[in-house]
Design a protein around this motif. Structure first.
Motif, PDB file in Angstrom:
ATOM      1  N   UNK A  16       0.799  -1.227   0.000  1.00  0.00           N
ATOM      2  CA  UNK A  16       0.000   0.000   0.000  1.00  0.00           C
ATOM      3  C   UNK A  16       0.831   1.275   0.000  1.00  0.00           C
ATOM      4  N   UNK A  17       1.882   1.339   0.776  1.00  0.00           N
ATOM      5  CA  UNK A  17       2.654   2.583   0.833  1.00  0.00           C
ATOM      6  C   UNK A  17       3.340   2.855  -0.507  1.00  0.00           C
ATOM      7  N   UNK A  18       3.884   1.812  -1.119  1.00  0.00           N
ATOM      8  CA  UNK A  18       4.507   1.985  -2.438  1.00  0.00           C
ATOM      9  C   UNK A  18       3.455   2.336  -3.488  1.00  0.00           C
ATOM     10  N   UNK A  19       2.285   1.686  -3.408  1.00  0.00           N
ATOM     11  CA  UNK A  19       1.205   1.973  -4.351  1.00  0.00           C
ATOM     12  C   UNK A  19       0.749   3.423  -4.207  1.00  0.00           C
ATOM     13  N   UNK A  20       0.660   3.931  -2.965  1.00  0.00           N
ATOM     14  CA  UNK A  20       0.268   5.322  -2.731  1.00  0.00           C
ATOM     15  C   UNK A  20       1.280   6.283  -3.338  1.00  0.00           C
ATOM     16  N   UNK A  21       2.552   5.985  -3.196  1.00  0.00           N
ATOM     17  CA  UNK A  21       3.597   6.825  -3.785  1.00  0.00           C
ATOM     18  C   UNK A  21       3.475   6.850  -5.306  1.00  0.00           C
ATOM     19  N   UNK A  22       3.268   5.692  -5.891  1.00  0.00           N
ATOM     20  CA  UNK A  22       3.113   5.601  -7.348  1.00  0.00           C
ATOM     21  C   UNK A  22       1.866   6.354  -7.790  1.00  0.00           C
ATOM     22  N   UNK A  23       0.802   6.230  -7.030  1.00  0.00           N
ATOM     23  CA  UNK A  23      -0.439   6.939  -7.340  1.00  0.00           C
ATOM     24  C   UNK A  23      -0.232   8.453  -7.288  1.00  0.00           C
ATOM     25  N   UNK A  24       0.507   8.926  -6.305  1.00  0.00           N
ATOM     26  CA  UNK A  24       0.801  10.363  -6.203  1.00  0.00           C
ATOM     27  C   UNK A  24       1.590  10.849  -7.417  1.00  0.00           C
ATOM     28  N   UNK A  25       2.527  10.046  -7.863  1.00  0.00           N
ATOM     29  CA  UNK A  25       3.311  10.405  -9.047  1.00  0.00           C
ATOM     30  C   UNK A  25       2.421  10.445 -10.277  1.00  0.00           C
ATOM     31  N   UNK A  26       1.585   9.424 -10.440  1.00  0.00           N
ATOM     32  CA  UNK A  26       0.665   9.380 -11.576  1.00  0.00           C
ATOM     33  C   UNK A  26      -0.291  10.566 -11.529  1.00  0.00           C
ATOM     34  N   UNK A  27      -0.767  10.913 -10.342  1.00  0.00           N
ATOM     35  CA  UNK A  27      -1.684  12.042 -10.165  1.00  0.00           C
ATOM     36  C   UNK A  27      -1.020  13.346 -10.618  1.00  0.00           C
ATOM     37  N   UNK A  28       0.261  13.519 -10.306  1.00  0.00           N
ATOM     38  CA  UNK A  28       0.938  14.762 -10.685  1.00  0.00           C
ATOM     39  C   UNK A  28       1.298  14.790 -12.169  1.00  0.00           C
ATOM     40  N   UNK A  29       1.581  13.630 -12.744  1.00  0.00           N
ATOM     41  CA  UNK A  29       1.962  13.553 -14.152  1.00  0.00           C
ATOM     42  C   UNK A  29       0.747  13.603 -15.076  1.00  0.00           C
ATOM     43  N   UNK A  30      -0.298  12.853 -14.727  1.00  0.00           N
ATOM     44  CA  UNK A  30      -1.461  12.742 -15.598  1.00  0.00           C
ATOM     45  C   UNK A  30      -2.729  12.547 -14.751  1.00  0.00           C
ATOM     46  N   UNK A  31      -3.293  13.633 -14.198  1.00  0.00           N
ATOM     47  CA  UNK A  31      -4.456  13.506 -13.317  1.00  0.00           C
ATOM     48  C   UNK A  31      -5.650  12.820 -13.984  1.00  0.00           C
ATOM     49  N   UNK A  32      -5.860  13.057 -15.253  1.00  0.00           N
ATOM     50  CA  UNK A  32      -6.998  12.452 -15.951  1.00  0.00           C
ATOM     51  C   UNK A  32      -6.841  10.938 -16.038  1.00  0.00           C
ATOM     52  N   UNK A  33      -5.640  10.492 -16.361  1.00  0.00           N
ATOM     53  CA  UNK A  33      -5.386   9.046 -16.446  1.00  0.00           C
ATOM     54  C   UNK A  33      -5.501   8.412 -15.061  1.00  0.00           C
ATOM     55  N   UNK A  34      -5.022   9.127 -14.051  1.00  0.00           N
ATOM     56  CA  UNK A  34      -5.117   8.657 -12.670  1.00  0.00           C
ATOM     57  C   UNK A  34      -6.580   8.452 -12.286  1.00  0.00           C
ATOM     58  N   UNK A  35      -7.414   9.432 -12.591  1.00  0.00           N
ATOM     59  CA  UNK A  35      -8.828   9.350 -12.272  1.00  0.00           C
ATOM     60  C   UNK A  35      -9.488   8.184 -13.019  1.00  0.00           C
ATOM     61  N   UNK A  36      -9.130   8.008 -14.262  1.00  0.00           N
ATOM     62  CA  UNK A  36      -9.677   6.918 -15.064  1.00  0.00           C
ATOM     63  C   UNK A  36      -9.293   5.553 -14.486  1.00  0.00           C
ATOM     64  N   UNK A  37      -8.048   5.412 -14.103  1.00  0.00           N
ATOM     65  CA  UNK A  37      -7.572   4.165 -13.499  1.00  0.00           C
ATOM     66  C   UNK A  37      -8.320   3.868 -12.202  1.00  0.00           C
ATOM     67  N   UNK A  38      -8.482   4.877 -11.367  1.00  0.00           N
ATOM     68  CA  UNK A  38      -9.138   4.679 -10.077  1.00  0.00           C
ATOM     69  C   UNK A  38     -10.619   4.342 -10.226  1.00  0.00           C
ATOM     70  N   UNK A  39     -11.289   4.969 -11.171  1.00  0.00           N
ATOM     71  CA  UNK A  39     -12.703   4.639 -11.375  1.00  0.00           C
ATOM     72  C   UNK A  39     -12.838   3.220 -11.936  1.00  0.00           C
ATOM     73  N   UNK A  40     -11.928   2.839 -12.801  1.00  0.00           N
ATOM     74  CA  UNK A  40     -11.939   1.470 -13.327  1.00  0.00           C
ATOM     75  C   UNK A  40     -11.776   0.462 -12.186  1.00  0.00           C
ATOM     76  N   UNK A  41     -10.847   0.733 -11.275  1.00  0.00           N
ATOM     77  CA  UNK A  41     -10.648  -0.148 -10.127  1.00  0.00           C
ATOM     78  C   UNK A  41     -11.893  -0.179  -9.245  1.00  0.00           C
ATOM     79  N   UNK A  42     -12.505   0.978  -9.045  1.00  0.00           N
ATOM     80  CA  UNK A  42     -13.702   1.060  -8.198  1.00  0.00           C
ATOM     81  C   UNK A  42     -14.841   0.238  -8.774  1.00  0.00           C
ATOM     82  N   UNK A  43     -15.104   0.396 -10.056  1.00  0.00           N
ATOM     83  CA  UNK A  43     -16.246  -0.289 -10.670  1.00  0.00           C
ATOM     84  C   UNK A  43     -16.017  -1.789 -10.819  1.00  0.00           C
ATOM     85  N   UNK A  44     -14.771  -2.220 -10.755  1.00  0.00           N
ATOM     86  CA  UNK A  44     -14.492  -3.657 -10.833  1.00  0.00           C
ATOM     87  C   UNK A  44     -14.364  -4.291  -9.444  1.00  0.00           C
TER      88      UNK A  44
END
Length: 126
Positions: A16-44
């Motif tokens: 989880x801690x490593x995943x959170x760090x990666x998520x923060x990086x993805x959020x700063x690099x590409x917020x739209x892609x980050x949001x898309x990935x998270x919604x995909x995970x949520x709906x599945x």
């Protein structure tokens, strides 16, 4: 995308801690892609708590620009795990979204107002 693959692998391995760090990086690099990935995970996700978690992260990733559907879905997810005040807040945000309210959000919000003895607010929503 490498960050997305790394995040998925870390999440599956329960790092989880490593995943959170990666998520923060993805959020700063590409917020739209980050949001898309998270919604995909949520709906599945089959777990209501996990669905709520991923939708919450997606709203956070949206930085104040969450879609009406995302806000509504997070409201529903909050209800499922018995976070009623949080659910009402998300339904209110979805209702006031710049795209305008939808019927399902209006019904959910009005029902919540009625349960809280806020009849006047419920009538305004209808």
């Amino acid at each position: 995308d490498a960050l997305e693959l790394l995040f998925r692998a870390q999440s599956e391995l329960m790092e989880r801690s490593k995943a959170q760090e990666t998520l923060q990086t993805l959020r700063s690099v590409n917020p739209q892609r980050c949001m898309s990935l998270l919604t995909e995970l949520a709906y599945s996700s089959h777990s209501p708590v996990e669905r709520h978690r991923w939708l919450s992260e997606a709203v956070s990733c949206a930085r104040g620009d969450a879609s009406r559907k995302l806000l509504h879905d997070l409201g529903e997810a909050s209800l499922v795990i018995d976070r009623r005040d949080e659910a009402m807040s998300y339904f209110e945000q979805a209702f006031r979204h710049p795209d305008g309210p939808d019927v399902d959000t209006a019904k959910a919000l009005a029902q919540m107002y009625v349960r809280k003895d806020r009849t006047k607010d419920a009538l305004e929503v209808y």
